[in-house]
Design an enzyme around this catalytic site. Structure first.
Site, PDB file in Angstrom:
ATOM      1  N   TYR A 157      -8.824  31.706   4.309  1.00 49.55           N
ATOM      2  CA  TYR A 157      -7.736  31.219   3.447  1.00 49.55           C
ATOM      3  C   TYR A 157      -6.770  30.361   4.273  1.00 49.55           C
ATOM      4  CZ  TYR A 157      -3.845  30.906   0.249  1.00 49.55           C
ATOM      5  OH  TYR A 157      -2.847  30.405  -0.547  1.00 49.55           O
ATOM      6  N   LYS A 161      -5.801  26.282   3.892  1.00 49.63           N
ATOM      7  CA  LYS A 161      -4.442  25.764   3.700  1.00 49.63           C
ATOM      8  C   LYS A 161      -4.000  24.893   4.886  1.00 49.63           C
ATOM      9  CE  LYS A 161      -3.660  27.150  -0.469  1.00 49.63           C
ATOM     10  NZ  LYS A 161      -3.374  26.201  -1.569  1.00 49.63           N
TER      11      LYS A 161
HETATM   12  C1  8X3 Z   1       0.101  32.482  -0.375  1.00 45.55           C
HETATM   13  C2  8X3 Z   1       0.937  32.967   0.715  1.00 45.55           C
HETATM   14  O1  8X3 Z   1       1.152  34.570   2.688  1.00 45.55           O
HETATM   15  O2  8X3 Z   1      -0.195  35.316   0.827  1.00 45.55           O
HETATM   16  O3  8X3 Z   1      -0.409  31.216  -0.153  1.00 45.55           O
HETATM   17  O4  8X3 Z   1      -1.018  33.629   2.300  1.00 45.55           O
HETATM   18  S1  8X3 Z   1       0.169  34.161   1.655  1.00 45.55           S
END
Ligand code: 8X3
Length: 257
Positions: A157, A161
């Site tokens: 993830y 990002k």
């Molecule tokens: C969402 C924020 O901190 O859960 O993009 O990755 S986090």
């Protein structure tokens, strides 16, 4: 503040959370909307409600952002009154799982990379020719604090990002002479369906993420997106990072009780 009246704003992943909040915020500000998501019934309801409430034009259609041909064709075949997209809000994205890399399920990697990175690229690449032709546009990516910091159990993830952050920066350079702005809005703890999706529907686990603090809402993020989109024409917002008041970083969070 620049007016959004008569502007056309395309929001991906608009059926819930930050995307839905953006649809309402931009509709309220007078923009005409294109909203897409996989769940057609939900975006149809949202479209009806926004038309009724704000009297703007809304075109809602079913789109799986991971299907490249569908993304391209849907932009090519937009109804004529929606063809001139002024603002693209790349919101569709998800996290799946929170596990140590060696315990993680590769299926979830594919899902996140396909949606958060490739989906964003497909939508951006499909919309850019319209902006280039009109010598005007603004692309606003919904990034994350996970694009600024890596945290344990979030390798993929965070990687997706970070990719959004890199794409945002490079694209900003590539379009700087074309009157096309590229921004990213990077949020921390926002309470939407995000954690429920991440934990495969486990409500208890999802709730625990926001325990002992007041998280941000989708509306808080939409507010920042709207700010970004309405600056005077000499202003270029590169990035905005928003955290919950008791959140100092991706991993440092102060929880009461
Ligand atoms: C969402 C924020 O901190 O859960 O993009 O990755 S986090």
């Amino acid at each position: 503040m620049e007016s959004l009246k008569e502007k056309t704003v395309f929001i991906t992943g608009a059926s819930s959370g930050i995307g839905k909040s953006c649809a309402y915020a931009f509709g309220k500000a007078g923009a005409n909307l294109i909203i897409s998501a996989r769940r057609k019934n939900l975006i149809d309801e949202i479209a009806d409600d926004i038309r009724k409430k704000f009297g703007v034009k809304v075109y809602a259609y079913k789109l799986d952002i991971t299907k490249r041909d569908d993304v391209i064709n849907s932009i090519k075949t937009l109804p004529v009154e929606f063809k001139n997209i002024d603002i693209l809000i790349n919101n569709a994205g998800l996290a799946r799982g929170l596990s140590k890399f060696y315990e993680d399920n590769p299926d979830s990697w594919e899902e996140m990379i396909d949606t958060n990175v490739k989906g964003l690229l497909y939508a951006t690449h499909a919309v850019l020719p319209i902006m280039l032709e009109r010598k005007s546009g603004h692309i606003i990516n919904i990034g994350s604090i996970a694009g600024r910091e890596a945290y344990p159990k979030g390798a993929i993830y965070c990687a997706t990002k970070h990719a959004v952050d890199a794409i945002t920066r490079s694209l900003r350079m590539d379009t700087i002479d074309k009157n096309i702005l590229v921004s990213t809005i990077d949020a921390g703890l926002v309470e939407t369906n995000f954690s429920k999706v991440r934990f495969h529907g486990d409500e208890e686990k999802a709730k625990s993420i926001y325990k002992g603090l007041t998280p941000l809402t989708g509306d808080d993020i939409a507010d920042a997106v709207l700010y970004c989109a309405t600056r005077p024409s000499h202003v270029n917002i590169a990035e905005i990072t928003l955290l919950a008041a008791r959140q100092a970083s991706a991993t440092v969070v102060h929880r009461e009780n």
